[in-house]
Design a protein around this motif. Structure first.
Motif, PDB file in Angstrom:
ATOM      1  N   LYS A 119      -5.655   2.136   8.802  1.00 50.06           N
ATOM      2  CA  LYS A 119      -4.745   2.997   8.046  1.00 50.06           C
ATOM      3  C   LYS A 119      -3.534   2.182   7.621  1.00 50.06           C
ATOM      4  O   LYS A 119      -3.083   1.290   8.342  1.00 50.06           O
ATOM      5  N   LYS A 120      -3.043   2.516   6.465  1.00 44.30           N
ATOM      6  CA  LYS A 120      -1.875   1.759   5.977  1.00 44.30           C
ATOM      7  C   LYS A 120      -0.969   2.686   5.182  1.00 44.30           C
ATOM      8  O   LYS A 120      -1.455   3.517   4.396  1.00 44.30           O
ATOM      9  N   ASP A 121       0.343   2.531   5.396  1.00 43.39           N
ATOM     10  CA  ASP A 121       1.297   3.354   4.648  1.00 43.39           C
ATOM     11  C   ASP A 121       1.501   2.775   3.254  1.00 43.39           C
ATOM     12  O   ASP A 121       1.643   1.570   3.080  1.00 43.39           O
ATOM     13  N   THR A 122       1.486   3.689   2.298  1.00 44.80           N
ATOM     14  CA  THR A 122       1.824   3.252   0.939  1.00 44.80           C
ATOM     15  C   THR A 122       2.928   4.184   0.441  1.00 44.80           C
ATOM     16  O   THR A 122       3.305   5.139   1.134  1.00 44.80           O
ATOM     17  N   ALA A 123       3.415   3.915  -0.724  1.00 40.99           N
ATOM     18  CA  ALA A 123       4.488   4.743  -1.302  1.00 40.99           C
ATOM     19  C   ALA A 123       4.026   6.186  -1.485  1.00 40.99           C
ATOM     20  O   ALA A 123       4.819   7.119  -1.501  1.00 40.99           O
ATOM     21  N   LYS A 124       2.708   6.344  -1.598  1.00 43.90           N
ATOM     22  CA  LYS A 124       2.193   7.696  -1.832  1.00 43.90           C
ATOM     23  C   LYS A 124       1.645   8.350  -0.573  1.00 43.90           C
ATOM     24  O   LYS A 124       0.917   9.340  -0.643  1.00 43.90           O
ATOM     25  N   GLY A 125       1.923   7.743   0.558  1.00 44.50           N
ATOM     26  CA  GLY A 125       1.435   8.314   1.809  1.00 44.50           C
ATOM     27  C   GLY A 125       0.522   7.357   2.527  1.00 44.50           C
ATOM     28  O   GLY A 125       0.345   6.198   2.101  1.00 44.50           O
ATOM     29  N   THR A 126      -0.084   7.811   3.603  1.00 42.72           N
ATOM     30  CA  THR A 126      -0.943   6.941   4.389  1.00 42.72           C
ATOM     31  C   THR A 126      -2.378   7.048   3.886  1.00 42.72           C
ATOM     32  O   THR A 126      -2.898   8.144   3.680  1.00 42.72           O
ATOM     33  N   TYR A 127      -2.991   5.885   3.695  1.00 41.03           N
ATOM     34  CA  TYR A 127      -4.344   5.829   3.141  1.00 41.03           C
ATOM     35  C   TYR A 127      -5.267   5.073   4.073  1.00 41.03           C
ATOM     36  O   TYR A 127      -4.839   4.292   4.919  1.00 41.03           O
TER      37      TYR A 127
END
Lengths: 286, 693
Positions: free
Chosen positions: B104-112
């Motif tokens: 899992k990785k956090d991105t600007a649009k949430g965790t993906y």
């Protein structure tokens, strides 16, 4: 090897490669390319293989039979194959071997030489073949005729027979070539050569030649408009020879030249259209 | 692993071969960058019958790469109990992954959800196959041809292909030809197949069969051996680089040999003999220590020295026949008066829409008059120029030139001399065609220089006037070369100015007077020539900004562009130029604010001491500047500008140009304009880019 023997050998050689051997086309023309066996046959899809001798008249090159290398009329040996065989180059070299040449003792170079014939809207890419420096053959892949791209293309091989004969017989003058065991080229051709030059350079009636050009052109156009291909095309060839006669007299101005060539080119295109139309109608005969 | 790719063809044109080899190498080097594979080096070679590419030290395969792929948002990938959803399942299966591979990785649009995916590298075989096919499709040539495969064009018919990776054939086909491991050596007699085991083996076998792959090696063989051959008759082979390239590229295994020219042939001008030997026979002339042509030449056989005496005899015979022809034409030509040749020019079109060469001749004669009066020629010079102009094109209709077109200038000159024209005229007839392409040889005589210039001006004006466009590779009448010729001549003149603009406008008038519809203004021609000047200055390695600064000058100062540029360049790192440029900039900036009419300076309207001082400085400097410009003492001009700097600074420090009163303001603008025009007389200094200190 004498001159006639060379012709027989070449005919035999190309006969074995599947070529039709035809007698020279009986019209005064400047090069084997203009013969209907070439120009009308490289058009369209139908395959074609032919070889023939073509006496070629180039009045401006005449020297009254006095120059050892220049002639009013010389002989070409013309080969057309459509589509070109894969090993055509080797096949050509074999034809030189058939003339008794031991290639290991000589040098054969293919030097880039592309040609264009404005009258026929034709274009070819290829080489002049040099044998120990002497230009003996034009070897060309036809790319265009009557202004149209050809598909399939044809290969055109044009031997200069006099040059080859001089080389093979080791002669310095074309008139010393042995035609057969008893006659030289000069015996058979020199007087004609002289007379044709006298006509072309001194005696031809320029005014009448211009008139003839117009008449031949009109006749050609009339026949081609009626889909009579061969008779129409033959009158185009008469135009072409008349043009060459006028050119030898140096009376065609530059504008006139452009104009006359365009008129002949138009006839060539009419002829080409008939060829393609009839091929379409009859379908491919493979 | 090593890779060998040979394209076996019918004879590739000798003048195009080196370029084709170079393209083969560059395209291969560029294409292989698309792959994740290492190699040591790429080499390319060519002979008349083959283009050969080597990729040495190629790795077995591309390296694998790790690629991060983005999946669905964590909120969709797992249900509220933390179990994987069908959506996640789809992502995994379509990427050939298992749940272990994801993170899992956090991105600007949430965790993906993300996964790291390994992409397997392709094998070397796949790589070279793709590179080879790309080469076949993308090698481009001038005038390519069809042979029997519709839709496939190449420089000449392809008759075989070797593709060997190590010991193995890489299978593919193109234009109906399958790759294999067979090729042929030098054409000696019957062709013999050569089976090639590996790229290394190819190098060995092809040499055993008398094919020297490398152009440079073949060239060295020719150079070395032709020197030895020529030395047998105390001569030196003489050839240009481009001619030698053609000679070498007609061979796979070159053997130079010495051959003899019949003595009697030396009764014709050398240039005809040279043309036969070089142009027709693709051989090399031999000269003695004084540079005189010897009755020998060097032929270069494509083959070994066996039976070379037979080949030599053939070459000698060809030369003999051609020389005989040349002699015939030469003798015929000598019988014809040059004035009659000129009449024949009425039948030769110059450029369609611009009349015949006779019309051109008349224009050149008329231009000679303009030239003569503008340059104050002596009456003798004028007569010579006019006569040279009248005869300039006569040689073009001679028999020899029809047979040997490259002899146009030389033969015209020879006939003029034979027919008793003076040396000035005959030399000028030759020099009109200088500089020749790719040569720096310029006309040496005054009349020759002038005739060369007006001939080129006439061509340029006419062609541009009927709308001929020059762009990219399109230049149907070689106008760039014509323009370059004009510029090259001007650059070498060593004069402070030359009335080129006058000659251009006269040329336009003369065309119109003859009744030709040409549609252009002198500025069109000037712009074209300035463009050529820029390109030649770039060849002289001047900086762009300096070039622009000097080319902004009127075209009549073109002869001085290079010297001016040199002086500016010299001062680039010095304060002199800095101050001049800064002064010029201040003046230019303030003048830009000026609206309204230009007026002349009226000293009675001066109120400030510093404006009067500037006025006096400009007035006393101006004459000196123009005097020095005339003397082409550009160093001194720069000094004069430099001395103005303090006065200019004081002016700007103490004088408010934008005075409320109109007349005072206008007067100050007028003063600055004068100053500006003084600077502009040397160069447009505002073009100069100064490095910020």
């Amino acid at each position: 090897m004498n001159f006639q023997e060379m012709i027989f050998r070449l005919e035999t050689f190309w006969k074995r490669q599947g070529c039709v051997i035809l007698p020279p086309f009986d019209e005064q023309i400047g090069a084997g390319t203009l013969s209907p066996y070439t120009f009308l046959k490289v058009l369209g899809k139908k395959s074609w293989s032919v070889a023939y001798v073509q006496p070629s008249r180039r009045p401006a090159d005449g020297r009254y039979g006095e120059n050892p290398n220049r002639l009013y009329m010389h002989h070409q040996f013309q080969v057309i194959i459509k589509p070109p065989p894969f090993d055509i180059q080797e096949m050509y070299l074999n034809s030189l071997r058939a003339l008794g040449l031991k290639l290991a003792q000589h040098e054969v170079k293919f030097i880039e030489d592309n040609w264009e014939t404005a009258v026929l809207g034709a274009q070819g890419i290829g080489w002049e073949v040099r044998l120990d420096g002497l230009e003996i053959t034009q070897f060309t892949y036809f790319q265009k005729a009557a202004g149209m791209e050809l598909n399939p293309v044809s290969v055109e091989i044009t031997y200069g027979l006099e040059r080859l004969a001089m080389f093979i017989q080791g002669k310095d003058s074309v008139f010393d070539i042995q035609w057969n065991g008893s006659y030289t080229y000069g015996d058979l051709r020199k007087q004609m050569e002289y007379e044709e030059c006298v006509y072309a350079f001194d005696e031809s009636d320029v005014k009448k030649l211009f008139e003839l050009f117009d008449i031949y052109e009109a006749e050609s156009k009339r026949l081609l408009d009626n889909d009579l291909l061969f008779p129409g095309y033959q009158y185009l060839l008469k135009c072409s020879h008349t043009f060459n006669l006028l050119d030898a007299r140096g009376v065609i101005s530059i504008n006139e030249r452009v104009n006359l060539i365009a008129r002949m080119r138009h006839l060539a295109e009419l002829a080409a259209k008939i060829v393609l139309k009839s091929e379409e109608k009859n379908g491919l005969s493979v | 692993m090593d890779y060998l790719f040979e394209i076996f063809t019918e004879e590739i044109p000798a003048t195009l071969l080196n370029k084709a080899v170079q393209n083969l190498k560059t395209i291969a080097e560029r294409k292989i960058q698309d792959f994740n594979i290492n190699f040591k080096r790429i080499e390319a070679f060519g002979t008349p019958r083959r283009l050969t590419l080597f990729i040495w030290g190629l790795e077995d395969k591309e390296w694998d790469i790790e690629k991060e792929v983005k999946g669905p948002p964590v909120s969709i990938a797992f249900d509220k109990d933390g179990n994987p959803t069908k959506i996640l399942g789809k992502f995994l299966s379509s990427n050939n992954l298992t749940e272990k591979d994801i993170f899992k990785k956090d991105t600007a649009k949430g965790t993906y959800v993300f996964a790291s995916k390994r992409i397997k590298g392709r094998t070397a075989e796949e790589v070279v196959r793709e590179v080879s096919l790309f080469l076949l499709q993308h090698l481009s040539f001038p005038n390519p041809m069809y042979w029997d495969n519709p839709g496939v064009k190449f420089i000449r018919p392809i008759r075989g292909m070797i593709a060997l990776l190590g010991n193995n054939v890489v299978k593919f086909s193109y234009a109906g030809i399958e790759t294999g491991r067979t090729t042929y050596g030098l054409r000696i007699d019957k062709p013999r197949e050569i089976e090639v085991g590996s790229p290394e083996d190819y190098l060995k076998k092809i040499r055993e069969h008398y094919v020297i792959l490398s152009f440079n090696e073949r060239r060295k063989m020719v150079e070395r051996n032709m020197k030895i051959e020529a030395s047998k008759v105390n001569g030196h082979p003489s050839s240009t680089l481009s001619h030698l390239e053609e000679v070498v590229n007609l061979t796979e295994y070159p053997t130079p040999f010495l051959a003899r020219i019949d003595k009697e042939s030396l009764n014709i001008p050398d240039c005809i003999t040279e043309s036969i030997i070089e142009g027709h026979l693709k051989s090399i002339v031999v000269r003695n220590d004084e540079g005189k042509l010897l009755p020998y030449f060097i032929g270069v056989r494509n083959g070994l020295s066996d039976f070379v005496e037979i080949v030599r005899a053939g070459y000698e015979k060809v030369v003999k026949a051609r020389v005989l022809d040349g002699k015939f034409f030469f003798e015929e030509d000598k019988k014809i008066k040059l004035d009659d040749f000129v009449k024949k020019l009425k039948g030769v079109v110059f450029i369609k829409g611009l009349g015949t060469l006779y019309d051109k001749t008349l224009r050149l004669v008329e231009l000679s008059e303009v030239v003569s009066s503008n340059l104050f020629l002596s009456s003798e010079e004028y007569e010579n120029l006019k006569r040279a102009a009248f005869l300039s094109k006569a040689g073009l209709v001679s028999n020899v030139v029809k047979e040997f077109p490259n002899l146009q200038g030389k033969m015209g000159s020879i006939y003029a001399e034979i027919q008793g024209e003076n040396k000035v005229v005959s030399t000028a007839i030759y020099e009109q065609y200088l500089p020749l392409p790719a040569s720096n040889l310029l006309p040496k005589t005054k009349v020759g220089t002038l005739i060369s210039l007006i001939d080129k001006i006439d061509t340029l004006v006419g062609a541009l006037g009927i709308g001929v466009k020059v762009s990219g590779s399109k230049d149907p009448f070689g106008l760039r070369r014509v323009g370059n010729g004009i510029v090259q001549i001007l650059f070498s003149m060593g004069v402070a100015s030359f009335p080129l603009s006058k000659f251009i406008s006269s040329s336009i008038e003369i065309y119109k007077k003859q009744g030709f519809k040409i549609n252009l203004v002198p500025e069109d021609v000037e712009l074209f020539l300035k463009d050529r000047a820029k390109s030649l200055l770039r060849v002289l390695s001047f900086r762009y900004d300096i070039i622009n600064a000097v080319v902004s000058l009127p075209i009549d100062f073109m002869p001085t562009y290079p010297q001016r540029a040199k002086v500016i360049e010299k001062h680039l790192s010095e304060d002199t130029l800095l101050y001049i440029v800064l002064s010029n900039k201040r003046v230019k900036n303030i003048l830009a604010k000026h609206q309204g009419k230009k007026s002349t300076v009226d000293p009675s309207l001066f109120f400030e001491r510093d404006e009067e001082a500037l006025y006096n400085a400009v007035e006393t400097t101006r004459d000196k500047v123009f005097e020095k410009l005339k003397e082409m003492d550009y160093e001194e001009v720069m000094n004069l500008f430099y001395t103005l700097y303090p006065v200019i600074s004081q002016f700007f420090d103490n004088v408010l140009v934008m005075d409320k009163k109109d007349e005072i303001r206008s007067n100050r603008f007028a003063l600055l304009s004068e100053l500006k025009s003084l600077f502009d007389a040397f160069a447009d200094f505002s073009e100069i880019a100064l490095e910020k200190k």
